[in-house]
Scaffold this motif. Structure first.
Motif, PDB file in Angstrom:
ATOM      1  N   TYR A 209     -11.368  -9.343  -2.500  1.00 31.97           N
ATOM      2  CA  TYR A 209     -10.338  -8.562  -1.829  1.00 31.97           C
ATOM      3  C   TYR A 209     -10.214  -7.204  -2.527  1.00 31.97           C
ATOM      4  O   TYR A 209     -10.534  -7.066  -3.714  1.00 31.97           O
ATOM      5  CB  TYR A 209      -8.985  -9.261  -1.928  1.00 31.97           C
ATOM      6  N   GLY A 210      -9.694  -6.224  -1.793  1.00 35.87           N
ATOM      7  CA  GLY A 210      -9.371  -4.955  -2.410  1.00 35.87           C
ATOM      8  C   GLY A 210      -7.989  -5.000  -3.040  1.00 35.87           C
ATOM      9  O   GLY A 210      -7.228  -5.950  -2.839  1.00 35.87           O
ATOM     10  N   SER A 211      -7.655  -3.980  -3.793  1.00 35.25           N
ATOM     11  CA  SER A 211      -6.319  -3.865  -4.374  1.00 35.25           C
ATOM     12  C   SER A 211      -5.543  -2.778  -3.642  1.00 35.25           C
ATOM     13  O   SER A 211      -6.129  -1.893  -2.999  1.00 35.25           O
ATOM     14  CB  SER A 211      -6.402  -3.531  -5.865  1.00 35.25           C
ATOM     15  N   GLU A 212      -4.231  -2.853  -3.742  1.00 37.48           N
ATOM     16  CA  GLU A 212      -3.390  -1.824  -3.134  1.00 37.48           C
ATOM     17  C   GLU A 212      -3.738  -0.445  -3.697  1.00 37.48           C
ATOM     18  O   GLU A 212      -3.777   0.547  -2.967  1.00 37.48           O
ATOM     19  CB  GLU A 212      -1.925  -2.157  -3.381  1.00 37.48           C
ATOM     20  N   ARG A 213      -4.010  -0.384  -4.982  1.00 41.91           N
ATOM     21  CA  ARG A 213      -4.341   0.898  -5.627  1.00 41.91           C
ATOM     22  C   ARG A 213      -5.643   1.465  -5.065  1.00 41.91           C
ATOM     23  O   ARG A 213      -5.754   2.685  -4.864  1.00 41.91           O
ATOM     24  CB  ARG A 213      -4.475   0.677  -7.140  1.00 41.91           C
ATOM     25  N   GLU A 214      -6.627   0.605  -4.783  1.00 37.16           N
ATOM     26  CA  GLU A 214      -7.901   1.100  -4.249  1.00 37.16           C
ATOM     27  C   GLU A 214      -7.717   1.740  -2.878  1.00 37.16           C
ATOM     28  O   GLU A 214      -8.363   2.748  -2.569  1.00 37.16           O
ATOM     29  CB  GLU A 214      -8.909  -0.043  -4.182  1.00 37.16           C
ATOM     30  N   ILE A 215      -6.870   1.158  -2.050  1.00 41.05           N
ATOM     31  CA  ILE A 215      -6.596   1.765  -0.744  1.00 41.05           C
ATOM     32  C   ILE A 215      -5.834   3.074  -0.929  1.00 41.05           C
ATOM     33  O   ILE A 215      -6.103   4.081  -0.273  1.00 41.05           O
ATOM     34  CB  ILE A 215      -5.793   0.805   0.152  1.00 41.05           C
ATOM     35  N   ALA A 216      -4.876   3.065  -1.851  1.00 34.22           N
ATOM     36  CA  ALA A 216      -4.088   4.268  -2.123  1.00 34.22           C
ATOM     37  C   ALA A 216      -4.962   5.423  -2.598  1.00 34.22           C
ATOM     38  O   ALA A 216      -4.683   6.596  -2.281  1.00 34.22           O
ATOM     39  CB  ALA A 216      -2.999   3.965  -3.150  1.00 34.22           C
ATOM     40  N   GLU A 217      -5.993   5.136  -3.348  1.00 37.28           N
ATOM     41  CA  GLU A 217      -6.896   6.194  -3.830  1.00 37.28           C
ATOM     42  C   GLU A 217      -7.547   6.930  -2.665  1.00 37.28           C
ATOM     43  O   GLU A 217      -7.681   8.158  -2.688  1.00 37.28           O
ATOM     44  CB  GLU A 217      -7.976   5.594  -4.733  1.00 37.28           C
TER      45      GLU A 217
ATOM     46  N   CYS B 165      -8.018   8.647   9.261  1.00 35.55           N
ATOM     47  CA  CYS B 165      -7.542   7.276   9.383  1.00 35.55           C
ATOM     48  C   CYS B 165      -8.211   6.398   8.328  1.00 35.55           C
ATOM     49  O   CYS B 165      -9.422   6.496   8.109  1.00 35.55           O
ATOM     50  CB  CYS B 165      -7.862   6.752  10.779  1.00 35.55           C
ATOM     51  N   VAL B 166      -7.438   5.538   7.687  1.00 41.64           N
ATOM     52  CA  VAL B 166      -7.958   4.570   6.730  1.00 41.64           C
ATOM     53  C   VAL B 166      -7.769   3.174   7.315  1.00 41.64           C
ATOM     54  O   VAL B 166      -6.678   2.835   7.791  1.00 41.64           O
ATOM     55  CB  VAL B 166      -7.240   4.678   5.376  1.00 41.64           C
ATOM     56  N   CYS B 167      -8.829   2.394   7.289  1.00 45.57           N
ATOM     57  CA  CYS B 167      -8.794   1.027   7.814  1.00 45.57           C
ATOM     58  C   CYS B 167      -9.004   0.045   6.665  1.00 45.57           C
ATOM     59  O   CYS B 167     -10.156  -0.254   6.294  1.00 45.57           O
ATOM     60  CB  CYS B 167      -9.876   0.827   8.867  1.00 45.57           C
ATOM     61  N   PRO B 168      -7.935  -0.465   6.075  1.00 38.25           N
ATOM     62  CA  PRO B 168      -8.101  -1.436   4.988  1.00 38.25           C
ATOM     63  C   PRO B 168      -8.669  -2.755   5.498  1.00 38.25           C
ATOM     64  O   PRO B 168      -8.362  -3.194   6.619  1.00 38.25           O
ATOM     65  CB  PRO B 168      -6.673  -1.633   4.461  1.00 38.25           C
ATOM     66  N   GLY B 169      -9.497  -3.364   4.673  1.00 40.25           N
ATOM     67  CA  GLY B 169      -9.906  -4.738   4.898  1.00 40.25           C
ATOM     68  C   GLY B 169      -8.924  -5.652   4.194  1.00 40.25           C
ATOM     69  O   GLY B 169      -7.785  -5.271   3.909  1.00 40.25           O
ATOM     70  N   PRO B 170      -9.333  -6.870   3.865  1.00 35.09           N
ATOM     71  CA  PRO B 170      -8.438  -7.782   3.146  1.00 35.09           C
ATOM     72  C   PRO B 170      -8.006  -7.192   1.800  1.00 35.09           C
ATOM     73  O   PRO B 170      -8.842  -6.747   1.013  1.00 35.09           O
ATOM     74  CB  PRO B 170      -9.302  -9.031   2.948  1.00 35.09           C
ATOM     75  N   VAL B 171      -6.704  -7.162   1.579  1.00 35.22           N
ATOM     76  CA  VAL B 171      -6.136  -6.568   0.374  1.00 35.22           C
ATOM     77  C   VAL B 171      -5.231  -7.593  -0.301  1.00 35.22           C
ATOM     78  O   VAL B 171      -4.498  -8.329   0.361  1.00 35.22           O
ATOM     79  CB  VAL B 171      -5.334  -5.291   0.707  1.00 35.22           C
ATOM     80  N   ASP B 172      -5.268  -7.617  -1.626  1.00 32.99           N
ATOM     81  CA  ASP B 172      -4.451  -8.547  -2.398  1.00 32.99           C
ATOM     82  C   ASP B 172      -2.999  -8.078  -2.444  1.00 32.99           C
ATOM     83  O   ASP B 172      -2.526  -7.575  -3.457  1.00 32.99           O
ATOM     84  CB  ASP B 172      -4.993  -8.670  -3.825  1.00 32.99           C
TER      85      ASP B 172
ATOM     86  N   ALA C 294     -13.311   2.954   6.595  1.00 36.76           N
ATOM     87  CA  ALA C 294     -13.024   1.548   6.325  1.00 36.76           C
ATOM     88  C   ALA C 294     -13.072   1.314   4.819  1.00 36.76           C
ATOM     89  O   ALA C 294     -14.132   1.388   4.206  1.00 36.76           O
ATOM     90  CB  ALA C 294     -14.027   0.657   7.042  1.00 36.76           C
ATOM     91  N   ALA C 295     -11.909   1.073   4.238  1.00 35.26           N
ATOM     92  CA  ALA C 295     -11.827   0.736   2.810  1.00 35.26           C
ATOM     93  C   ALA C 295     -11.750  -0.784   2.742  1.00 35.26           C
ATOM     94  O   ALA C 295     -10.670  -1.371   2.659  1.00 35.26           O
ATOM     95  CB  ALA C 295     -10.604   1.380   2.181  1.00 35.26           C
ATOM     96  N   ASP C 296     -12.922  -1.412   2.799  1.00 33.14           N
ATOM     97  CA  ASP C 296     -12.962  -2.850   3.096  1.00 33.14           C
ATOM     98  C   ASP C 296     -14.035  -3.619   2.344  1.00 33.14           C
ATOM     99  O   ASP C 296     -14.371  -4.747   2.720  1.00 33.14           O
ATOM    100  CB  ASP C 296     -13.176  -3.043   4.600  1.00 33.14           C
ATOM    101  N   GLY C 297     -14.589  -3.030   1.298  1.00 29.66           N
ATOM    102  CA  GLY C 297     -15.617  -3.726   0.542  1.00 29.66           C
ATOM    103  C   GLY C 297     -16.904  -3.980   1.301  1.00 29.66           C
ATOM    104  O   GLY C 297     -17.720  -4.812   0.908  1.00 29.66           O
ATOM    105  N   GLY C 298     -17.079  -3.260   2.429  1.00 31.95           N
ATOM    106  CA  GLY C 298     -18.280  -3.429   3.246  1.00 31.95           C
ATOM    107  C   GLY C 298     -18.133  -4.430   4.371  1.00 31.95           C
ATOM    108  O   GLY C 298     -19.096  -4.719   5.084  1.00 31.95           O
TER     109      GLY C 298
ATOM    110  N   ILE D  45       0.823  -1.200   0.000  1.00 28.73           N
ATOM    111  CA  ILE D  45       0.000   0.000   0.000  1.00 28.73           C
ATOM    112  C   ILE D  45       0.863   1.258   0.000  1.00 28.73           C
ATOM    113  O   ILE D  45       0.538   2.256  -0.642  1.00 28.73           O
ATOM    114  CB  ILE D  45      -0.963  -0.013   1.203  1.00 28.73           C
ATOM    115  N   GLY D  46       1.998   1.229   0.708  1.00 30.74           N
ATOM    116  CA  GLY D  46       2.877   2.396   0.747  1.00 30.74           C
ATOM    117  C   GLY D  46       3.450   2.735  -0.612  1.00 30.74           C
ATOM    118  O   GLY D  46       3.503   3.908  -1.006  1.00 30.74           O
TER     119      GLY D  46
END
Length: 254
Positions: free
Chosen positions: A206-214, A174-181, A233-237, A15-16
């Motif tokens: 799963y989410g993508s690294e780019r989706e969290i970065a957005e 704050c961003v809280c990612p869910g499961p990310v590929d 929460a960027a976690d697909g719900g 993600i970084g």
């Protein structure tokens, strides 16, 4: 120079690195901080407008050096992305104090230290801090007594920072990612685990690294100029489903 500058920790991968690439595409200059010097060099080598800083954010002296070198190279800091983290999972009875501190010193202490170190810089023109927590900070799960607790603390730290730093024109979210590929997830999540996550996530993936970065890049930008103290929460719900069973969601209206 008027070109904005971001510091991104844990920038060598995942993600970084995705956040770094996205910010560069939007005209930012980026100080990439990561304690894995070899991986950082490999990732930064093909990029322009970056400064590679092989430092450990759990060490106060290295934090000072990272910020000082960013200031010397770029002359300003407009955003901080506290992304560096340690994911060390295990049962409560097997989590000794050394494991507990290993998680806390990066996930919580490092986030505090980096934020404190850039406050003066951000206050000059107004700026943003984006802390990366986790869905594990919003809902409890097995094997995450240290990791989940550290991320829950980051969520509250975000609110404390937003309340205190707003008067200086500093926004903190704050961003809280869910499961990310990520490569790590692909390596350690068995087909059974992946299928269970897909069943539990309303978007069924799963989410993508780019989706969290957005999401992170938006919160760094002036497009989010009136957004502070928020936990996204960027976690697909995933978080919104609580403990609901996927089978019940498929049953339709009662």
């Amino acid at each position: 120079m008027s070109q904005p500058v971001a510091i991104v920790t844990g920038a060598a991968r995942g993600i970084g690195l995705a956040t770094t690439n996205l910010l560069l595409g939007e005209g930012w200059r980026v100080a990439m901080v990561d304690r894995d010097g070899d991986e950082l060099s490999a990732s930064a080598g093909a990029l322009t407008d970056v400064l590679a800083l092989p430092y450990d954010i759990s060490d106060p002296e290295q934090v000072t050096r990272a910020v000082d070198e960013t200031r010397a190279a770029f002359g300003r800091v407009d955003a901080l992305v506290n992304n560096a983290g340690v994911a060390d999972f295990g049962p409560i009875e097997e989590t000794d104090f050394a494991r507990w501190r290993r998680v806390m010193e990066t996930n919580l202490d490092g986030t505090f230290l980096m934020s404190q170190a850039v406050t003066r810089d951000l206050a000059r023109q107004g700026g943003a801090i984006v802390n990366i927590a986790s869905i594990s900070g919003l809902r409890a799960s097995t094997l995450r007594v240290a990791y989940g607790t550290s991320k829950a603390a980051v969520i509250h730290l975000t609110k404390q920072q937003a309340a205190e730093l707003g008067e200086h024109g500093i926004r903190v979210n704050c961003v809280c990612p869910g499961p990310v590929d990520t490569k790590l997830a692909l390596a350690v999540h068995s087909p059974e685990i992946r299928a269970a996550y897909h069943d539990a996530i309303p978007l069924n993936r799963y989410g993508s690294e780019r989706e969290i970065a957005e999401v992170i890049a938006f919160l760094c930008s002036t497009r989010a100029s009136y957004v502070t103290g928020q936990v996204i929460a960027a976690d697909g719900g995933f978080e919104s489903t609580g403990v609901g069973l996927p089978a019940l969601r498929e049953a339709g209206p009662a």
